[in-house]
Motif scaffolding. Structure first.
Motif, PDB file in Angstrom:
ATOM      1  N   ALA A 169       0.812  -1.152  -0.141  1.00 37.27           N
ATOM      2  CA  ALA A 169      -0.025   0.136   0.144  1.00 37.27           C
ATOM      3  C   ALA A 169       0.752   1.350  -0.040  1.00 37.27           C
ATOM      4  CB  ALA A 169      -0.754   0.000   1.304  1.00 37.27           C
ATOM      5  N   ASN A 170       2.098   1.175   0.579  1.00 37.05           N
ATOM      6  CA  ASN A 170       2.871   2.351   0.564  1.00 37.05           C
ATOM      7  C   ASN A 170       4.292   2.043   0.677  1.00 37.05           C
ATOM      8  OD1 ASN A 170       3.297   5.000   0.894  1.00 37.05           O
ATOM      9  ND2 ASN A 170       3.513   5.058   3.266  1.00 37.05           N
ATOM     10  N   GLY A 171       5.327   2.682  -0.163  1.00 39.55           N
ATOM     11  CA  GLY A 171       6.492   2.346  -0.181  1.00 39.55           C
ATOM     12  C   GLY A 171       7.094   2.944  -1.515  1.00 39.55           C
ATOM     13  N   THR A 172       8.507   2.357  -1.690  1.00 38.74           N
ATOM     14  CA  THR A 172       9.318   2.693  -2.673  1.00 38.74           C
ATOM     15  C   THR A 172       9.575   1.101  -3.562  1.00 38.74           C
ATOM     16  OG1 THR A 172      11.225   2.485  -1.693  1.00 38.74           O
ATOM     17  CG2 THR A 172      10.409   4.743  -1.855  1.00 38.74           C
ATOM     18  N   PHE A 173       9.873   1.340  -4.890  1.00 41.60           N
ATOM     19  CA  PHE A 173      10.240   0.298  -5.471  1.00 41.60           C
ATOM     20  C   PHE A 173      11.094   0.389  -6.628  1.00 41.60           C
ATOM     21  CE2 PHE A 173       7.004   2.148  -8.395  1.00 41.60           C
ATOM     22  CZ  PHE A 173       7.499   1.780  -9.636  1.00 41.60           C
ATOM     23  N   ILE A 195       0.388   7.675 -14.966  1.00 39.45           N
ATOM     24  CA  ILE A 195       0.067   6.565 -16.081  1.00 39.45           C
ATOM     25  C   ILE A 195       0.639   5.155 -15.615  1.00 39.45           C
ATOM     26  CG2 ILE A 195      -0.178   5.607 -18.359  1.00 39.45           C
ATOM     27  CD1 ILE A 195      -1.908   7.983 -17.755  1.00 39.45           C
ATOM     28  N   LEU A 196       2.037   5.224 -15.136  1.00 42.04           N
ATOM     29  CA  LEU A 196       2.569   4.253 -14.284  1.00 42.04           C
ATOM     30  C   LEU A 196       3.453   4.796 -13.263  1.00 42.04           C
ATOM     31  CD1 LEU A 196       3.744   1.876 -17.550  1.00 42.04           C
ATOM     32  CD2 LEU A 196       2.007   1.392 -15.517  1.00 42.04           C
ATOM     33  N   CYS A 197       3.250   4.076 -12.156  1.00 43.01           N
ATOM     34  CA  CYS A 197       4.302   4.566 -11.176  1.00 43.01           C
ATOM     35  C   CYS A 197       5.701   4.485 -11.475  1.00 43.01           C
ATOM     36  CB  CYS A 197       3.840   3.820  -9.879  1.00 43.01           C
ATOM     37  SG  CYS A 197       2.231   3.847  -9.305  1.00 43.01           S
ATOM     38  N   ARG A 198       6.617   5.496 -10.967  1.00 46.11           N
ATOM     39  CA  ARG A 198       7.929   5.655 -11.603  1.00 46.11           C
ATOM     40  C   ARG A 198       8.856   4.979 -10.545  1.00 46.11           C
ATOM     41  NH1 ARG A 198       4.808  10.372 -12.029  1.00 46.11           N
ATOM     42  NH2 ARG A 198       4.367  10.743 -14.235  1.00 46.11           N
ATOM     43  N   ASP A 199       8.707   5.552  -9.104  1.00 50.51           N
ATOM     44  CA  ASP A 199       9.582   4.723  -7.912  1.00 50.51           C
ATOM     45  C   ASP A 199       8.945   4.766  -6.824  1.00 50.51           C
ATOM     46  OD1 ASP A 199       9.415   7.348  -7.286  1.00 50.51           O
ATOM     47  OD2 ASP A 199      11.559   7.774  -7.566  1.00 50.51           O
ATOM     48  N   VAL A 237       4.830   3.682  -4.853  1.00 49.95           N
ATOM     49  CA  VAL A 237       3.255   3.415  -4.775  1.00 49.95           C
ATOM     50  C   VAL A 237       2.656   3.855  -3.654  1.00 49.95           C
ATOM     51  CG1 VAL A 237       3.824   1.208  -6.518  1.00 49.95           C
ATOM     52  CG2 VAL A 237       4.053   1.124  -3.864  1.00 49.95           C
ATOM     53  N   HIS A 238       1.407   4.005  -3.873  1.00 49.02           N
ATOM     54  CA  HIS A 238       0.655   4.705  -2.709  1.00 49.02           C
ATOM     55  C   HIS A 238      -0.687   3.816  -2.438  1.00 49.02           C
ATOM     56  CE1 HIS A 238       2.917   8.082  -4.040  1.00 49.02           C
ATOM     57  NE2 HIS A 238       3.056   8.536  -3.091  1.00 49.02           N
ATOM     58  N   HIS A 239      -0.806   2.901  -2.929  1.00 48.64           N
ATOM     59  CA  HIS A 239      -2.165   1.835  -2.789  1.00 48.64           C
ATOM     60  C   HIS A 239      -2.048   0.474  -3.190  1.00 48.64           C
ATOM     61  CE1 HIS A 239      -4.411   1.862  -6.508  1.00 48.64           C
ATOM     62  NE2 HIS A 239      -4.406   3.300  -6.536  1.00 48.64           N
ATOM     63  N   VAL A 240      -2.349  -0.597  -2.473  1.00 50.08           N
ATOM     64  CA  VAL A 240      -2.440  -2.041  -3.277  1.00 50.08           C
ATOM     65  C   VAL A 240      -3.240  -1.893  -4.542  1.00 50.08           C
ATOM     66  CG1 VAL A 240      -3.037  -4.269  -2.939  1.00 50.08           C
ATOM     67  CG2 VAL A 240      -2.218  -3.090  -1.091  1.00 50.08           C
ATOM     68  N   GLY A 241      -2.538  -2.183  -5.784  1.00 46.90           N
ATOM     69  CA  GLY A 241      -3.220  -2.236  -6.868  1.00 46.90           C
ATOM     70  C   GLY A 241      -2.949  -1.008  -7.887  1.00 46.90           C
ATOM     71  N   ASP A 242      -1.745  -0.155  -7.136  1.00 41.66           N
ATOM     72  CA  ASP A 242      -1.278   0.840  -7.881  1.00 41.66           C
ATOM     73  C   ASP A 242      -0.565   0.354  -9.427  1.00 41.66           C
ATOM     74  OD1 ASP A 242      -1.062   3.745  -8.174  1.00 41.66           O
ATOM     75  OD2 ASP A 242       0.199   3.837  -6.579  1.00 41.66           O
ATOM     76  N   ALA A 243      -0.460   0.910 -10.563  1.00 43.86           N
ATOM     77  CA  ALA A 243       0.046   0.380 -11.697  1.00 43.86           C
ATOM     78  C   ALA A 243       1.448   0.648 -11.732  1.00 43.86           C
ATOM     79  CB  ALA A 243      -0.503   1.138 -12.730  1.00 43.86           C
ATOM     80  N   VAL A 244       2.275  -0.760 -11.850  1.00 44.01           N
ATOM     81  CA  VAL A 244       3.748  -0.468 -11.969  1.00 44.01           C
ATOM     82  C   VAL A 244       4.273  -0.735 -13.332  1.00 44.01           C
ATOM     83  CG1 VAL A 244       5.834  -1.896 -10.982  1.00 44.01           C
ATOM     84  CG2 VAL A 244       3.829  -1.247  -9.478  1.00 44.01           C
ATOM     85  N   ALA A 245       3.554  -1.708 -14.111  1.00 40.60           N
ATOM     86  CA  ALA A 245       4.222  -1.894 -15.522  1.00 40.60           C
ATOM     87  C   ALA A 245       3.093  -2.565 -16.226  1.00 40.60           C
ATOM     88  CB  ALA A 245       5.324  -3.239 -15.426  1.00 40.60           C
TER      89      ALA A 245
END
Length: 769
Positions: free
Chosen positions: A49-53, A103-107, A109-117
């Motif tokens: 839900a919250n963190g970096t990637f 449109i896609l998260c960069r580094d 995410v802010h919720h479960v289900g946020d779009a990564v790729a």
């Protein structure tokens, strides 16, 4: 005088012309479309839900069978974020900054289900398999999960750079006048409750197809929506930086919308960008889990409301403090939902002053936005729950406290403290009718019968009003075709409401043409240059009047052409069953002959546009009666009565269907539905295994009737009905449950949904105490 309802025109219960297509399986939804060379997309979503990637590698995914493209946030820097323009002006005159949806998260995410790729492959299964090969390192952090605690000092910040989880502040009302009224009040009643969070759960999950036409240098997006024109503008201009004409948006059949399909989602931009890069059409189809995780959700407010009353129980002033959950980002219309809602805070009551503060908050949950009623159900629930609490505190009947405080018919037109301009209303009239039809006064007999069985019983009502068909217009264009049929082009968008039937009835009225000879076209930006879409119960009150006027325009042109051909005066031409005839004779020509006789194409086109300057205000009374088994907490709705004022009725059958559907959704919120996140921001109710939907065995037979007072704002007296069932039902059901608990156990409050477990626990705790 006897009023004769025309066979197909306004007021007739015409069967839906759409239904044969749908029940025979010939509906054409986005996912049904199979174009040549079609590829399929899949979105890799955040499990935290919250963190970096950090995306370590996409090589394995790119080399997987069938894969054509892999996109990450770094690859779509050319695409703009999805921005909301709905932030309200704050008490200090400023507008708070938004937090936009990438449109896609960069580094981060802010919720479960946020779009990564986003992965594109020959099949959806191949795209999904490849997405699992993307190497991603997530570094989770503590999350803010609930609006009630979002502003607490120890709650993690969704956006640390803001220094707070406060998204915006908004105030409406006269604080000084309200304070003065509270200071002199003989009684003050206060309620505090959570308006539970809901998942829309339309039947058709979202889908989108993106195409790139190299020769025309433009995109085509096909998707289920609630209006193609706003989608075209946002995606073309905001996301791609193009003129709106560089994007065509097409909407085929839509399996339910309820507000949630009005928004632009990131997948729409992704399929378009992917199609441009691979040179082939790309389809994305979401599944039910993605709907739970990624689509905008509804409600989720924490409200504290107080009513100041004099010694007779008359309402003097209302104070409200509302915390509205925005989720992790500011969705398209999100801030305007509580703002619109609180403008209806005083409802059907003559309350001299009010003071309302709204605080929008961020949480690490999916965005919250409009859901059927969009703020007005929240306002009605707050006020009607408070009205019942006031009645109990003063020892008054639920009907009596309402009667003492209704705006009286002689006071219309009436301007509310929020500036809403009610044109007409007879609130006591529909309440009295609902009381009569529900057999309200014999309730004590039924209560005694329930007690004899060891059950408890409750009776609740809600008298509501809502604002809809907001100021604006919806132009309508009609054309007479060569075969004598007529086609309507209009910029609303059916999501299952029966637009093709309702609009055809307006045209049938004016052209005296059977409705099976009338076609309705919506959902294509190439066929119509503008349109307001569907939402806020606007389609029939605005679009219907425009359609009627377009029909009148075309009828006059048909008469003129026929008059020339038949050598008669246009005033002597009548339209009958698809022909133009000289009155009192058998000399006639078919509409097909009229079309052939036209000198220029414009002679076969009609146009109408009704511009409405103020909203309309449907209203009504719902009465609900429940029986509860105290040993299990199970609730049965044993009676349900609805008396509504919709101003004027186009099709009684369509109207009743709309009301029934809305009531069921309201019952679902009151008794069953709730989106629940845990402390880490994980959605615990992410499937139908955990999220309870209303079912047929939960529902009674409804008694529904209208007691219409025609609107003086709308040109045809209509007020709108698409959301009313939801607005009246939730407070009526909750009030009935609370009444049962109050009578049996002295319990004056229960949170929604009033599930069997929650009711059983409340009864147990009351008995222990």
């Amino acid at each position: 005088m006897t009023v004769v309802t025309p066979k197909f025109g306004m007021g007739a219960s015409v069967l839906r012309v759409e239904d044969r297509t749908f029940v025979s399986g010939r509906g054409r939804y986005t996912d049904d479309i199979k174009s040549d060379g079609l590829l399929h997309g899949y979105v890799l979503r955040s499990p935290i839900a919250n963190g970096t990637f950090r995306i370590v590698s996409t090589e394995a995914a790119e080399a997987a069978p069938g894969v054509r493209l892999v996109l990450t946030g770094a690859d779509v820097g050319n695409l703009g974020d999805l921005r909301s323009g709905a932030m309200p002006k704050q008490p200090d005159g400023t507008k708070a900054p938004t937090r936009d949806i990438p449109i896609l998260c960069r580094d981060r995410v802010h919720h479960v289900g946020d779009a990564v790729a986003f992965v594109v492959a020959d099949t959806r299964a191949e795209a999904q398999d490849a997405a699992e090969l993307i190497e991603v390192e997530f570094d989770g952090e503590p999350a803010a999960a609930t609006p009630a605690t979002a502003l607490d000092a120890d709650t993690p910040l969704v956006w640390p750079e803001l220094g707070s989880n406060r998204a915006f502040s908004y105030h409406i009302g006269d604080r000084q006048a309200s304070d003065a009224a509270f200071a002199k009040a003989a009684h003050v009643t206060t309620v505090r409750f959570h308006n539970n969070r809901l998942v829309c759960n339309y039947m058709e999950a979202r889908a989108a197809i993106g195409e790139w036409n190299e020769a025309e240098d433009r995109f085509v997006l096909t998707t289920g929506s609630q209006g193609v024109h706003s989608m075209q503008k946002i995606i073309a201009e905001q996301v791609f930086g193009l003129d709106a004409g560089k994007l065509r948006v097409v909407t085929p059949d839509v399996g339910g919308g309820f507000g949630t399909k009005a928004f632009v989602y990131r997948e729409y931009a992704l399929v378009l960008e992917a199609a441009r890069r691979v040179g082939r059409p790309v389809k994305w189809t979401g599944d039910r889990t993605e709907h739970f995780l990624a689509d905008a959700q509804g409600r989720d407010n924490v409200a504290t409301a107080s009513m100041a009353m004099d010694g007779e129980g008359r309402f003097l002033a209302l104070k409200v403090e509302l915390i509205a959950n925005m989720g992790a980002y500011i969705s398209q219309y999100a801030p305007s939902i509580p703002v619109i809602g609180v403008s209806m805070s005083t409802g059907v009551y003559d309350i001299g002053a009010f003071d309302v503060s709204v605080t929008g908050v961020y949480t690490n949950t999916s965005p919250v936005d409009a859901y059927r009623g969009a703020g007005r159900p929240e306002a009605a629930l707050l006020l009607e729950k408070l009205a019942d609490a006031c009645a109990r505190d003063l020892g008054l009947g639920y009907d009596e406290i309402r009667r003492r405080n209704f705006i009286r018919p002689e006071n219309f037109p009436y301007v509310t403290p929020a500036g809403r301009k009610y044109d007409v209303g007879e609130f006591a009239g529909h309440m009295d009718r609902a009381i009569e039809r529900s057999d309200w006064h014999a309730f004590e007999e039924r209560l005694a019968q329930s007690k004899a069985k060891g059950r408890i019983r409750g009776l609740g009502m809600a008298t509501y009003i809502e604002a809809c068909a907001f100021p604006g217009s919806e132009p309508a264009h009609v054309e007479l075709n060569g075969d004598g049929t007529v086609t309507l082009f209009i910029g609303t968008q059916t999501n299952g409401q029966g637009h093709a039937t309702a609009y055809a009835q307006f045209l049938s009225d004016k052209l005296h043409l059977p409705i099976d000879r009338i076609r309705v076209h919506q959902g294509d930006t190439d066929r119509l240059d503008k349109g307001g879409g569907t939402g806020g119960s606007r389609s029939v009150p605005l679009g219907g009047v425009s359609t009627a006027r377009a029909g009148e325009d075309l009828a006059e042109k048909i008469r003129r052409i026929a008059a020339d051909e038949l050598e008669a005066s246009a005033a002597d031409i009548e339209l009958v069953e698809g022909s133009a005839r000289i009155v009192g004779t058998d000399r006639a020509m078919s509409f097909a002959d009229v079309a052939r006789a036209a000198k220029k194409p414009e002679d076969l086109k009609g146009f109408g546009e009704f511009v409405q300057d103020e909203a309309t205000y449907p209203n009504g009374t719902h009465v609900c009666e429940v029986e509860i088994d105290p040993e299990t907490g199970g609730t049965e709705i044993v009676r349900y009565t609805i008396v509504d004022d919709f101003g004027a009725t186009v099709n009684p059958m369509l109207l009743e269907g709309q009301v029934h559907g809305g009531v069921v959704q309201g019952i679902g919120q009151a008794l069953a539905e709730e989106a629940v996140y845990d402390a880490e921001g994980q959605l615990l109710t992410a499937s139908f295994m955990d999220y309870t939907m209303p079912r047929a065995d939960m529902l009674p037979f409804f008694h529904f009737e209208t007691r219409n007072v025609p609107s003086t704002t709308n040109a045809m007296g209509m007020k709108g009905a698409g959301e009313a069932g939801t607005i009246g039902s939730t407070p009526a059901v909750l009030n009935a449950v609370t009444d049962a608990l109050w009578r049996a156990c002295g319990i004056g409050h229960i949170e929604m949904p009033a599930t069997p477990a929650r009711i059983w626990a409340a009864i147990r705790d009351a008995r222990v105490a």
